[in-house]
Motif scaffolding. Sequence first.
Motif, mmCIF file in Angstrom:
data_model
loop_
_atom_site.group_PDB
_atom_site.id
_atom_site.type_symbol
_atom_site.label_atom_id
_atom_site.label_comp_id
_atom_site.label_asym_id
_atom_site.label_seq_id
_atom_site.Cartn_x
_atom_site.Cartn_y
_atom_site.Cartn_z
ATOM 1 N N THR A 32 46.044 100.544 -41.178
ATOM 2 C CA THR A 32 45.502 101.602 -42.037
ATOM 3 C C THR A 32 44.304 101.145 -42.868
ATOM 4 O OG1 THR A 32 47.107 101.043 -43.768
ATOM 5 C CG2 THR A 32 47.734 102.761 -42.189
ATOM 6 N N SER A 33 43.928 99.881 -42.793
ATOM 7 C CA SER A 33 42.784 99.389 -43.553
ATOM 8 C C SER A 33 41.509 100.121 -43.152
ATOM 9 C CB SER A 33 42.603 97.891 -43.307
ATOM 10 O OG SER A 33 41.361 97.435 -43.816
ATOM 11 N N ALA A 34 40.587 100.226 -44.097
ATOM 12 C CA ALA A 34 39.275 100.814 -43.786
ATOM 13 C C ALA A 34 38.452 99.908 -42.882
ATOM 14 C CB ALA A 34 38.506 101.080 -45.080
ATOM 15 N N PHE A 35 38.752 98.618 -42.856
ATOM 16 C CA PHE A 35 37.929 97.684 -42.108
ATOM 17 C C PHE A 35 38.267 97.716 -40.621
ATOM 18 C CE2 PHE A 35 38.018 95.909 -46.413
ATOM 19 C CZ PHE A 35 36.656 95.933 -46.674
ATOM 20 N N LEU A 36 37.220 97.753 -39.811
ATOM 21 C CA LEU A 36 37.338 97.602 -38.362
ATOM 22 C C LEU A 36 36.521 96.375 -37.984
ATOM 23 C CD1 LEU A 36 38.099 98.507 -35.492
ATOM 24 C CD2 LEU A 36 36.054 99.964 -35.504
ATOM 25 N N LEU A 37 37.195 95.350 -37.461
ATOM 26 C CA LEU A 37 36.547 94.097 -37.102
ATOM 27 C C LEU A 37 36.217 94.094 -35.617
ATOM 28 C CD1 LEU A 37 39.007 91.638 -38.916
ATOM 29 C CD2 LEU A 37 37.076 92.890 -39.898
ATOM 30 N N THR A 38 35.022 93.627 -35.273
ATOM 31 C CA THR A 38 34.661 93.458 -33.869
ATOM 32 C C THR A 38 34.151 92.035 -33.672
ATOM 33 O OG1 THR A 38 32.351 94.182 -34.127
ATOM 34 C CG2 THR A 38 34.013 95.887 -33.656
ATOM 35 N N ALA A 39 34.366 91.512 -32.468
ATOM 36 C CA ALA A 39 33.884 90.173 -32.117
ATOM 37 C C ALA A 39 33.310 90.244 -30.703
ATOM 38 C CB ALA A 39 35.009 89.148 -32.212
ATOM 39 N N ASP A 40 31.996 90.425 -30.631
ATOM 40 C CA ASP A 40 31.303 90.616 -29.347
ATOM 41 C C ASP A 40 31.329 89.376 -28.472
ATOM 42 O OD1 ASP A 40 30.556 93.085 -30.407
ATOM 43 O OD2 ASP A 40 28.594 92.369 -31.051
ATOM 44 N N HIS A 41 31.427 88.204 -29.101
ATOM 45 C CA HIS A 41 31.321 86.934 -28.372
ATOM 46 C C HIS A 41 32.552 86.068 -28.601
ATOM 47 C CE1 HIS A 41 26.823 87.748 -29.251
ATOM 48 N NE2 HIS A 41 27.147 88.272 -28.093
ATOM 49 N N ALA A 42 33.735 86.690 -28.615
ATOM 50 C CA ALA A 42 34.959 85.961 -28.938
ATOM 51 C C ALA A 42 35.470 85.113 -27.782
ATOM 52 C CB ALA A 42 36.046 86.939 -29.374
ATOM 53 N N GLY A 43 35.127 85.462 -26.549
ATOM 54 C CA GLY A 43 35.681 84.761 -25.397
ATOM 55 C C GLY A 43 34.629 84.060 -24.568
ATOM 56 N N ARG A 44 35.090 83.148 -23.699
ATOM 57 C CA ARG A 44 34.147 82.429 -22.850
ATOM 58 C C ARG A 44 34.577 82.391 -21.389
ATOM 59 N NH1 ARG A 44 35.099 77.047 -21.689
ATOM 60 N NH2 ARG A 44 36.996 76.152 -22.554
ATOM 61 N N ARG A 45 35.468 83.267 -21.002
ATOM 62 C CA ARG A 45 35.882 83.329 -19.601
ATOM 63 C C ARG A 45 34.734 83.819 -18.719
ATOM 64 N NH1 ARG A 45 41.437 83.071 -18.468
ATOM 65 N NH2 ARG A 45 40.900 83.894 -16.415
ATOM 66 N N ILE A 46 34.780 83.416 -17.474
ATOM 67 C CA ILE A 46 33.858 83.922 -16.456
ATOM 68 C C ILE A 46 34.708 84.484 -15.328
ATOM 69 C CG2 ILE A 46 32.060 83.321 -14.779
ATOM 70 C CD1 ILE A 46 31.129 81.150 -16.668
ATOM 71 N N PRO A 47 34.438 85.696 -14.860
ATOM 72 C CA PRO A 47 35.236 86.253 -13.755
ATOM 73 C C PRO A 47 35.242 85.324 -12.545
ATOM 74 C CG PRO A 47 33.834 87.942 -14.715
ATOM 75 C CD PRO A 47 33.408 86.640 -15.328
#
Length: 255
Positions: A18-33
């Motif tokens: 319910t927090s007003a904050f929405l966190l995003t992390a565009d570069h959180a992972g380093r996997r390669i398909p």
Amino acid sequence: MLLPDEPPPCRRLYPDATSAFLLTADHAGRRIPHALGDLGVSEADRQRHIGWDIGIAGVTEQLALQLGATAILQTYSRLVIDCNRPPAAPSAFPEVSEATPIPGNHGLDDAAKHARMQAIFAPYHSMIAGEIAARSARGQRTIYIAMHSFTPVFHGHARPMHAAVLFNRNPRFSLILADLLRAEGDLIVTENDPYAVSDATDYGVPVHAERNGLDYAELEIRQDLIATKAGEAAWATRLARLLPRALEQLEQSAR
């Protein structure tokens, strides 16, 4: 592009928060398909900043827990497709990153780029857009916090700042947060340095925050400060204390 046994392109933590904050992390992972092999990049290089934002996944996960906030994190390496770049930008599929050649990105045709976009970029940003729309529909406020990290040294030049706050058209919340970080007394904090946000080079803030009229901050933390579990925890705790104070000050200024 992604096989059935590979993880999805993004993950959402605490969707009912319910927090007003929405966190995003565009570069959180380093996997390669698996379909792309290693893109011709060594394991050592893929662990560097060219492959992901070191430390930011751990900070974001712990911050979301402490704030009671929803977080959306991207799973795959920015070398496959950079999810904070417009897909038409050359840096979305870098052929060279920080002087390191990326052989698997050389000469990509439109079909190859589209396949990566549909497998990774589109689902990640659709999840963010859907989250914002759902929150709006139920009357839940959204303060968009884009989480990133940066290298202590870039092309031989040391970066003395500990953190940076970035913004584009609407700096209100970002400036409050920058002032609160400086008031901690142990930090060098910059604004729009070492990076700046623009429509040409960024995607998350211009598209999700500014187009929706949201208050936001894009936060950059120097990677040597969050390269350990202890560093991640310390920064998550610091931000869990400061972000609500920044929101309180924002609301007071609007009265």
